[in-house]
Design a protein around this motif. Structure first.
Motif, PDB file in Angstrom:
ATOM      1  N   ASN A 144       0.898  -1.203   0.093  1.00 16.35           N
ATOM      2  CA  ASN A 144      -0.392   0.302  -0.087  1.00 16.35           C
ATOM      3  C   ASN A 144       0.660   0.862   0.050  1.00 16.35           C
ATOM      4  O   ASN A 144       1.728   1.704   0.756  1.00 16.35           O
ATOM      5  CB  ASN A 144      -0.939  -0.252   1.072  1.00 16.35           C
ATOM      6  CG  ASN A 144      -1.666   1.063   1.349  1.00 16.35           C
ATOM      7  OD1 ASN A 144      -1.442   2.026   0.007  1.00 16.35           O
ATOM      8  ND2 ASN A 144      -2.931   1.156   2.255  1.00 16.35           N
ATOM      9  N   PHE A 145       1.407   1.809  -1.193  1.00 18.83           N
ATOM     10  CA  PHE A 145       1.714   3.072  -1.028  1.00 18.83           C
ATOM     11  C   PHE A 145       1.135   4.269  -0.488  1.00 18.83           C
ATOM     12  O   PHE A 145       1.828   5.368   0.196  1.00 18.83           O
ATOM     13  CB  PHE A 145       1.934   3.854  -3.028  1.00 18.83           C
ATOM     14  CG  PHE A 145       2.670   2.884  -3.182  1.00 18.83           C
ATOM     15  CD1 PHE A 145       2.753   1.522  -3.190  1.00 18.83           C
ATOM     16  CD2 PHE A 145       2.867   3.289  -4.978  1.00 18.83           C
ATOM     17  CE1 PHE A 145       3.166   0.492  -3.916  1.00 18.83           C
ATOM     18  CE2 PHE A 145       3.774   2.168  -6.224  1.00 18.83           C
ATOM     19  CZ  PHE A 145       3.692   1.286  -5.150  1.00 18.83           C
TER      20      PHE A 145
ATOM     21  N   ALA B 195       0.815  -3.644  -6.454  1.00 15.59           N
ATOM     22  CA  ALA B 195       0.729  -2.195  -5.755  1.00 15.59           C
ATOM     23  C   ALA B 195      -0.135  -1.227  -5.717  1.00 15.59           C
ATOM     24  O   ALA B 195      -1.154  -1.557  -6.875  1.00 15.59           O
ATOM     25  CB  ALA B 195       1.494  -1.579  -6.677  1.00 15.59           C
ATOM     26  N   ALA B 196      -0.862  -1.628  -4.426  1.00  9.47           N
ATOM     27  CA  ALA B 196      -1.691  -0.289  -4.367  1.00  9.47           C
ATOM     28  C   ALA B 196      -1.527   0.836  -4.387  1.00  9.47           C
ATOM     29  O   ALA B 196      -1.069   1.946  -3.453  1.00  9.47           O
ATOM     30  CB  ALA B 196      -2.559  -0.491  -2.642  1.00  9.47           C
ATOM     31  N   VAL B 197      -1.917   2.082  -5.327  1.00 13.40           N
ATOM     32  CA  VAL B 197      -0.904   3.179  -5.804  1.00 13.40           C
ATOM     33  C   VAL B 197      -2.806   4.529  -5.133  1.00 13.40           C
ATOM     34  O   VAL B 197      -3.767   3.849  -5.118  1.00 13.40           O
ATOM     35  CB  VAL B 197      -0.765   3.240  -6.740  1.00 13.40           C
ATOM     36  CG1 VAL B 197      -0.109   2.089  -7.185  1.00 13.40           C
ATOM     37  CG2 VAL B 197      -1.901   3.467  -7.472  1.00 13.40           C
ATOM     38  N   GLN B 198      -1.883   5.701  -5.560  1.00 19.91           N
ATOM     39  CA  GLN B 198      -3.642   6.501  -5.115  1.00 19.91           C
ATOM     40  C   GLN B 198      -3.972   6.702  -6.585  1.00 19.91           C
ATOM     41  O   GLN B 198      -3.441   6.408  -7.804  1.00 19.91           O
ATOM     42  CB  GLN B 198      -2.406   7.643  -4.554  1.00 19.91           C
ATOM     43  CG  GLN B 198      -2.398   8.401  -3.886  1.00 19.91           C
ATOM     44  CD  GLN B 198      -1.854   8.681  -3.444  1.00 19.91           C
ATOM     45  OE1 GLN B 198      -2.101  10.567  -3.238  1.00 19.91           O
ATOM     46  NE2 GLN B 198      -0.391   9.241  -3.392  1.00 19.91           N
TER      47      GLN B 198
ATOM     48  N   LYS C 181       1.076  -6.492 -11.420  1.00 24.46           N
ATOM     49  CA  LYS C 181      -1.191  -5.944 -10.977  1.00 24.46           C
ATOM     50  C   LYS C 181      -1.169  -4.169 -10.040  1.00 24.46           C
ATOM     51  O   LYS C 181      -0.182  -4.301  -8.674  1.00 24.46           O
ATOM     52  CB  LYS C 181      -1.935  -6.607  -9.949  1.00 24.46           C
ATOM     53  CG  LYS C 181      -1.591  -8.183 -11.445  1.00 24.46           C
ATOM     54  CD  LYS C 181      -1.870  -9.670 -10.773  1.00 24.46           C
ATOM     55  CE  LYS C 181      -2.243 -11.173 -11.066  1.00 24.46           C
ATOM     56  NZ  LYS C 181      -0.442 -11.370 -11.090  1.00 24.46           N
ATOM     57  N   VAL C 182      -2.029  -3.376 -10.561  1.00 23.73           N
ATOM     58  CA  VAL C 182      -2.268  -2.145  -9.866  1.00 23.73           C
ATOM     59  C   VAL C 182      -3.437  -2.262  -9.103  1.00 23.73           C
ATOM     60  O   VAL C 182      -4.379  -3.006 -10.038  1.00 23.73           O
ATOM     61  CB  VAL C 182      -1.741  -0.954 -10.465  1.00 23.73           C
ATOM     62  CG1 VAL C 182      -1.528  -0.122  -9.927  1.00 23.73           C
ATOM     63  CG2 VAL C 182      -0.310  -1.012 -10.617  1.00 23.73           C
ATOM     64  N   ILE C 183      -3.332  -2.215  -7.913  1.00 24.54           N
ATOM     65  CA  ILE C 183      -5.086  -1.519  -7.656  1.00 24.54           C
ATOM     66  C   ILE C 183      -5.083   0.031  -6.705  1.00 24.54           C
ATOM     67  O   ILE C 183      -3.862   0.262  -6.849  1.00 24.54           O
ATOM     68  CB  ILE C 183      -5.567  -2.826  -6.393  1.00 24.54           C
ATOM     69  CG1 ILE C 183      -4.891  -2.316  -4.996  1.00 24.54           C
ATOM     70  CG2 ILE C 183      -5.352  -4.160  -7.542  1.00 24.54           C
ATOM     71  CD1 ILE C 183      -4.944  -3.620  -3.780  1.00 24.54           C
ATOM     72  N   ALA C 184      -6.122   0.151  -6.363  1.00 24.27           N
ATOM     73  CA  ALA C 184      -6.329   1.205  -5.681  1.00 24.27           C
ATOM     74  C   ALA C 184      -6.215   1.038  -4.351  1.00 24.27           C
ATOM     75  O   ALA C 184      -6.927  -0.454  -3.778  1.00 24.27           O
ATOM     76  CB  ALA C 184      -8.093   1.558  -6.566  1.00 24.27           C
ATOM     77  N   GLN C 185      -6.668   2.559  -3.932  1.00 25.29           N
ATOM     78  CA  GLN C 185      -6.469   2.105  -2.445  1.00 25.29           C
ATOM     79  C   GLN C 185      -8.051   2.256  -1.341  1.00 25.29           C
ATOM     80  O   GLN C 185      -8.199   1.984  -0.722  1.00 25.29           O
ATOM     81  CB  GLN C 185      -5.284   3.239  -1.757  1.00 25.29           C
ATOM     82  CG  GLN C 185      -4.071   2.978  -2.190  1.00 25.29           C
ATOM     83  CD  GLN C 185      -3.135   3.829  -1.748  1.00 25.29           C
ATOM     84  OE1 GLN C 185      -3.586   5.109  -1.032  1.00 25.29           O
ATOM     85  NE2 GLN C 185      -2.051   4.636  -1.942  1.00 25.29           N
ATOM     86  N   HIS C 186      -8.971   2.801  -2.854  1.00 34.40           N
ATOM     87  CA  HIS C 186     -10.055   3.229  -2.172  1.00 34.40           C
ATOM     88  C   HIS C 186     -11.384   2.939  -3.364  1.00 34.40           C
ATOM     89  O   HIS C 186     -10.608   3.750  -4.730  1.00 34.40           O
ATOM     90  CB  HIS C 186     -10.060   4.402  -1.402  1.00 34.40           C
ATOM     91  CG  HIS C 186     -11.591   4.326  -0.961  1.00 34.40           C
ATOM     92  ND1 HIS C 186     -12.282   3.903  -0.230  1.00 34.40           N
ATOM     93  CD2 HIS C 186     -12.365   5.873  -1.461  1.00 34.40           C
ATOM     94  CE1 HIS C 186     -13.821   4.441   0.138  1.00 34.40           C
ATOM     95  NE2 HIS C 186     -13.573   5.802  -0.560  1.00 34.40           N
ATOM     96  N   MET C 187     -12.210   3.047  -3.292  1.00 35.07           N
ATOM     97  CA  MET C 187     -13.463   3.084  -4.167  1.00 35.07           C
ATOM     98  C   MET C 187     -14.488   3.265  -3.621  1.00 35.07           C
ATOM     99  O   MET C 187     -14.972   3.473  -2.303  1.00 35.07           O
ATOM    100  CB  MET C 187     -14.016   2.069  -4.998  1.00 35.07           C
ATOM    101  CG  MET C 187     -12.792   1.233  -5.687  1.00 35.07           C
ATOM    102  SD  MET C 187     -13.407  -0.213  -6.610  1.00 35.07           S
ATOM    103  CE  MET C 187     -13.680  -1.490  -5.899  1.00 35.07           C
ATOM    104  N   ASP C 188     -15.123   4.576  -4.057  1.00 36.85           N
ATOM    105  CA  ASP C 188     -16.618   4.808  -3.550  1.00 36.85           C
ATOM    106  C   ASP C 188     -17.827   4.876  -3.342  1.00 36.85           C
ATOM    107  O   ASP C 188     -18.040   4.476  -5.384  1.00 36.85           O
ATOM    108  CB  ASP C 188     -16.559   6.483  -3.798  1.00 36.85           C
ATOM    109  CG  ASP C 188     -16.142   7.035  -2.884  1.00 36.85           C
ATOM    110  OD1 ASP C 188     -15.713   7.543  -1.884  1.00 36.85           O
ATOM    111  OD2 ASP C 188     -14.540   7.736  -3.744  1.00 36.85           O
TER     112      ASP C 188
ATOM    113  N   GLY D  71      -6.967   1.776 -15.338  1.00 35.79           N
ATOM    114  CA  GLY D  71      -6.082   0.276 -15.915  1.00 35.79           C
ATOM    115  C   GLY D  71      -5.904  -0.600 -14.051  1.00 35.79           C
ATOM    116  O   GLY D  71      -5.123  -1.514 -14.501  1.00 35.79           O
ATOM    117  N   ALA D  72      -6.725   0.304 -13.151  1.00 39.12           N
ATOM    118  CA  ALA D  72      -6.758  -1.020 -11.849  1.00 39.12           C
ATOM    119  C   ALA D  72      -6.993  -2.133 -11.568  1.00 39.12           C
ATOM    120  O   ALA D  72      -7.824  -2.233 -12.795  1.00 39.12           O
ATOM    121  CB  ALA D  72      -7.271  -0.112 -10.853  1.00 39.12           C
ATOM    122  N   ILE D  73      -6.518  -3.655 -11.701  1.00 36.90           N
ATOM    123  CA  ILE D  73      -7.244  -4.580 -10.912  1.00 36.90           C
ATOM    124  C   ILE D  73      -8.295  -5.081 -10.338  1.00 36.90           C
ATOM    125  O   ILE D  73      -9.102  -6.195 -10.720  1.00 36.90           O
ATOM    126  CB  ILE D  73      -6.255  -5.548 -11.388  1.00 36.90           C
ATOM    127  CG1 ILE D  73      -5.933  -5.968 -10.769  1.00 36.90           C
ATOM    128  CG2 ILE D  73      -6.021  -5.536 -13.394  1.00 36.90           C
ATOM    129  CD1 ILE D  73      -5.729  -6.609  -9.867  1.00 36.90           C
TER     130      ILE D  73
END
Ligand code: G3P
Length: 227
Positions: free
Chosen positions: A12-13, A44-47, A62-69, A89-91
């Protein structure tokens, strides 16, 4: 949905300067190198603002988000929709991180939205009880993270081994196929070895790598903890 095998390291970045913008790209490249060398999946969990930049700069990481609304596409301002992170491009995404918590009904709504979009979800829980509650909602992974240990360098696997064990048992009693991870304070190989001994199938961490002078070297050491 992209399959993420275990054991796994989710980095988690956060909003650390060392994990933002071009620094996020360099950190992601270090993750990709260690993943390729070690064979241990690293995510990688990026902003949100860095998703497209990072995805465009790596090959297979693989890149993911740190949060979704939990908001629908439409008349909303300043939110991050599942659709938007996917098109960047996040999975997938972390949901309910201790630093960005959501009510259970919103977590459930987001997991449903993610499934409809084939997005991966790792849902955080601060207690064993919460881990059981979110495990019932059908995420792809659950990670227990006692907030009081986050950022302390005192690893959950050393300080709270019984918590890790009880979360693994509780999650697997609900779904034996659902990976249970742990996070908070993890910084070194021994923390990973103990987490594995307690049944964890991966780790979620941040400062031990992102704030390190040698992120690549720490990632290599952590990956070795799974062998
Ligand atoms: O998402 C993982 C993070 O909250 C753990 O933080 O800095 O203790 O590894 P840290």
């Amino acid at each position: 949905m992209v399959n993420i095998s275990t054991p796994v390291i989710i980095l988690n970045f956060k909003t650390y300067r060392q994990g933002t913008g071009e620094n996020a790209v360099e950190l992601a490249k270090a993750c990709e190198l260690v993943e390729q060398e070690s064979g241990i999946p690293i995510v990688a969990a990026v902003q949100a603002a860095d998703i497209y930049r990072v995805v465009s700069s790596v090959d297979k990481l693989k890149v993911i988000a740190q949060h979704m609304d939990p908001v629908e596409p439409g008349k909303n301002t300043g939110f991050i929709t599942p659709e938007a992170i996917q098109q960047a491009g996040a999975i997938g995404s972390i949901i309910n991180h201790a630093e960005h918590q959501l009510p259970l009904e919103k977590i459930s709504e987001l997991i449903k939205r993610a499934k409809a979009l084939d997005l991966f979800t790792v849902v955080c829980a601060d207690t064993a009880r919460k881990a059981g509650e979110v495990a019932r909602l059908g995420p792809d992974m659950v990670s227990v993270e006692p907030p009081e240990l986050i950022g302390t360098g005192i690893s959950v696997s050393k300080a709270k081994p019984d918590l890790v064990r009880s979360v693994v048992e509780k999650v697997h009693a609900i779904n034996p196929e659902l990976p249970a991870l742990c996070g908070a304070g993890i910084t070194e190989k021994e923390d990973v070895i103990r987490a594995v001994q307690q049944g964890a199938q991966g780790i979620l961490l941040a400062s031990g790598v992102v704030l390190s002078k040698d992120p690549e070297g720490v990632l290599r050491e952590l990956a070795a903890g799974f062998r």
